[in-house]
Design an enzyme around this catalytic site. Structure first.
Site, PDB file in Angstrom:
ATOM      1  N   SER A 223      44.518  39.089  37.409  1.00  0.00           N
ATOM      2  CA  SER A 223      43.065  39.187  37.631  1.00  0.00           C
ATOM      3  C   SER A 223      42.815  39.669  39.058  1.00  0.00           C
ATOM      4  O   SER A 223      43.692  40.248  39.686  1.00  0.00           O
ATOM      5  CB  SER A 223      42.402  37.840  37.359  1.00  0.00           C
ATOM      6  OG  SER A 223      41.007  37.991  37.298  1.00  0.00           O
ATOM      7  N   ASN A 224      41.622  39.466  39.581  1.00  0.00           N
ATOM      8  CA  ASN A 224      41.290  39.921  40.946  1.00  0.00           C
ATOM      9  C   ASN A 224      40.266  38.971  41.566  1.00  0.00           C
ATOM     10  O   ASN A 224      39.832  38.014  40.930  1.00  0.00           O
ATOM     11  CB  ASN A 224      40.780  41.367  40.909  1.00  0.00           C
ATOM     12  CG  ASN A 224      39.576  41.498  40.007  1.00  0.00           C
ATOM     13  OD1 ASN A 224      38.522  40.971  40.306  1.00  0.00           O
ATOM     14  ND2 ASN A 224      39.741  42.166  38.871  1.00  0.00           N
ATOM     15  N   HIS A 225      39.853  39.285  42.792  1.00  0.00           N
ATOM     16  CA  HIS A 225      39.019  38.347  43.560  1.00  0.00           C
ATOM     17  C   HIS A 225      37.519  38.450  43.279  1.00  0.00           C
ATOM     18  O   HIS A 225      36.735  37.801  43.959  1.00  0.00           O
ATOM     19  CB  HIS A 225      39.190  38.611  45.061  1.00  0.00           C
ATOM     20  CG  HIS A 225      40.538  38.239  45.580  1.00  0.00           C
ATOM     21  ND1 HIS A 225      41.024  36.962  45.507  1.00  0.00           N
ATOM     22  CD2 HIS A 225      41.506  38.980  46.169  1.00  0.00           C
ATOM     23  CE1 HIS A 225      42.226  36.929  46.043  1.00  0.00           C
ATOM     24  NE2 HIS A 225      42.543  38.138  46.451  1.00  0.00           N
ATOM     25  N   SER A 226      37.096  39.290  42.345  1.00  0.00           N
ATOM     26  CA  SER A 226      35.647  39.461  42.163  1.00  0.00           C
ATOM     27  C   SER A 226      34.969  38.118  41.842  1.00  0.00           C
ATOM     28  O   SER A 226      35.434  37.365  40.983  1.00  0.00           O
ATOM     29  CB  SER A 226      35.395  40.442  41.019  1.00  0.00           C
ATOM     30  OG  SER A 226      34.029  40.443  40.709  1.00  0.00           O
TER      31      SER A 226
END
Ligand code: C5P
Length: 411
Positions: A223-226
């Site tokens: 996933s990512n930091h959004s």
């Protein structure tokens, strides 16, 4: 005038805190609901028990309740309030407010508050007259904080001069004047611009937000930091102007915006399906989500076991949702994308504008302070085929208003 108003009363460490009990009682008897936040030092000047009794609410001092770990959310408090009144406001607290220091609950709530803020300074005459205090007060004024001027007279130090906190009844009068002024402004803007609020009535929008989750096995994912904050702010701004909004949301940790239909998804593939299914009914779409570009080729059905050596996971490309909607876009539909770049920012953003058939693109630079994933502020440029408009640092909800203004110009 104060009936039903939500007021946070902030109390700092000053001898004038003894007047805060009377002030609180006056606000409550005028019909306001009051929640009190005290700085740790303020408790030495007036007891939390006194303030809890007169405000009829528990007192907030710490970020969380040490007994049960319950979190005192400064963001929720900031949203709840119609006015944040800090009385007495010490020189120390005003200096921190002026520079954005947030080392206690009173200050973090100040930084989160979207409502009007007023301070009633209280200190010794030399502290009040000091160039640093005057400079901080000038900064606060410039930041839109209302200053309720202190009076002159006998001070706790035994000296006589300016620095006494305004009397409780005068503070209540100032608070009433602030509400009267803001109600007048709201009425005036409705008269001047009656269509602004509901300018998108009858229009339908799709907004994507948050991070997608690409499973590796039943327990791991990519996933990512959004945080989803920008997308949620856009959805809220569209809804406020009367649009019917469907928010296709990946993972976020924030509350659902009001008046918006939320479709929760996990993977890029699920987000793709949810968007493609709905796009034809929409007047526009704003693609704020941080969609994974790659996903594991195979999702293991059992948890992957570690072995002796290294391992690698084969990834395949995901579908580009914005580009797919761009290829399906018909006359009259508006499509907005986001670009988050670390190099060749403008060139890359302009490339995406064309490649994805977007009407405009919102460029965030990760390199600039105050912009990016988790914060509440952003610095963006709005780029279309004709122009690039650079916006200064502002809250994500203000950025959303600019984006929605630009969307309206395309409809
Ligand atoms: O190509 P890039 O990922 O940088 O483009 C960013 C824009 O495209 C954003 O608006 C993002 O929401 C959208 N996007 C998408 N589907 C993808 C990748 C990006 O909708 N698979």
């Amino acid at each position: 005038m104060l009936k039903g108003k939500h007021i946070i009363l902030g109390i700092t460490g000053s001898i004038a805190a003894y007047k805060s009990a009377v002030l609180c009682r006056l606000l409550v008897s005028a019909g306001a609901e009051v929640k009190v936040i005290m700085t740790p030092l303020a408790k030495q000047f007036i007891t939390p028990l006194t303030m809890a009794t007169v405000s009829k609410n528990p007192i907030l001092v710490d970020f969380f309740n040490p007994e049960n770990g319950e979190w005192n959310s400064h963001v929720k408090l900031g949203e709840w309030a119609d006015l944040y009144l800090i009385a007495p406001a010490s020189a120390n607290t005003m200096a921190k407010m002026a520079t954005g220091v947030a080392d206690n609950l009173l200050l973090t709530t100040y930084l989160s508050a979207r409502c009007a803020v007023a301070v009633a300074p209280a200190m010794d005459l030399d502290m009040y007259a000091h160039v640093a205090t005057q400079r901080n007060m000038a900064q606060l004024k410039q930041d839109g904080v209302h200053i309720i001027e202190p009076g002159s007279g006998f001070l706790a130090s035994g000296l006589i001069g300016k620095g006494r906190m305004a009397e409780p009844q005068d503070i209540v009068a100032a608070v009433e004047a602030i509400f009267a002024q803001s109600e007048k402004c709201a009425e005036a803007s409705e008269i001047e611009n009656p269509e602004k609020k509901k300018s998108l009535e009858g229009k339908r929008f799709l907004v994507t937000a948050g991070a997608t989750i690409e499973p590796i096995d039943p327990v791991r994912f990519i996933s990512n930091h959004s945080s989803g904050k920008m997308g949620y702010a856009v959805a809220e701004a569209l809804a406020k102007r009367g649009a019917e909004v469907t928010l296709v949301s990946g993972r976020t940790a924030i509350d659902k915006p009001q008046g918006v239909e939320v479709v929760n998804v996990l993977s890029a593939e699920e987000m793709y399906k949810a968007c493609v299914e709905r796009f034809s009914e929409m007047d526009g779409a704003v693609m704020c989500a941080a969609v994974a570009d790659y996903t594991p080729q195979v999702v293991a059905t059992e948890k992957l076991k570690k072995g002796e050596g290294d391992m690698s996971i084969a990834l395949k490309r995901t579908k580009d949702i914005a580009a797919e909607l761009g290829s399906k876009k018909r006359e009259g539909q508006v499509l907005v994308g986001f670009a988050m770049e670390t190099e060749n920012e403008e060139q890359n953003a302009a490339g995406k504008l064309v490649r994805k058939n977007l009407d405009f693109i919102v460029l965030n630079s990760l390199r600039r302070e105050g912009a990016g994933f988790r914060g509440d502020t952003n610095i963006v440029s709005l780029i279309d085929s004709r122009e690039k408009v650079d916006l200064p640092l502002m809250s994500k909800s203000d950025v959303a208003e600019h984006i929605v203004d630009k969307i309206e110009s395309f409809l």
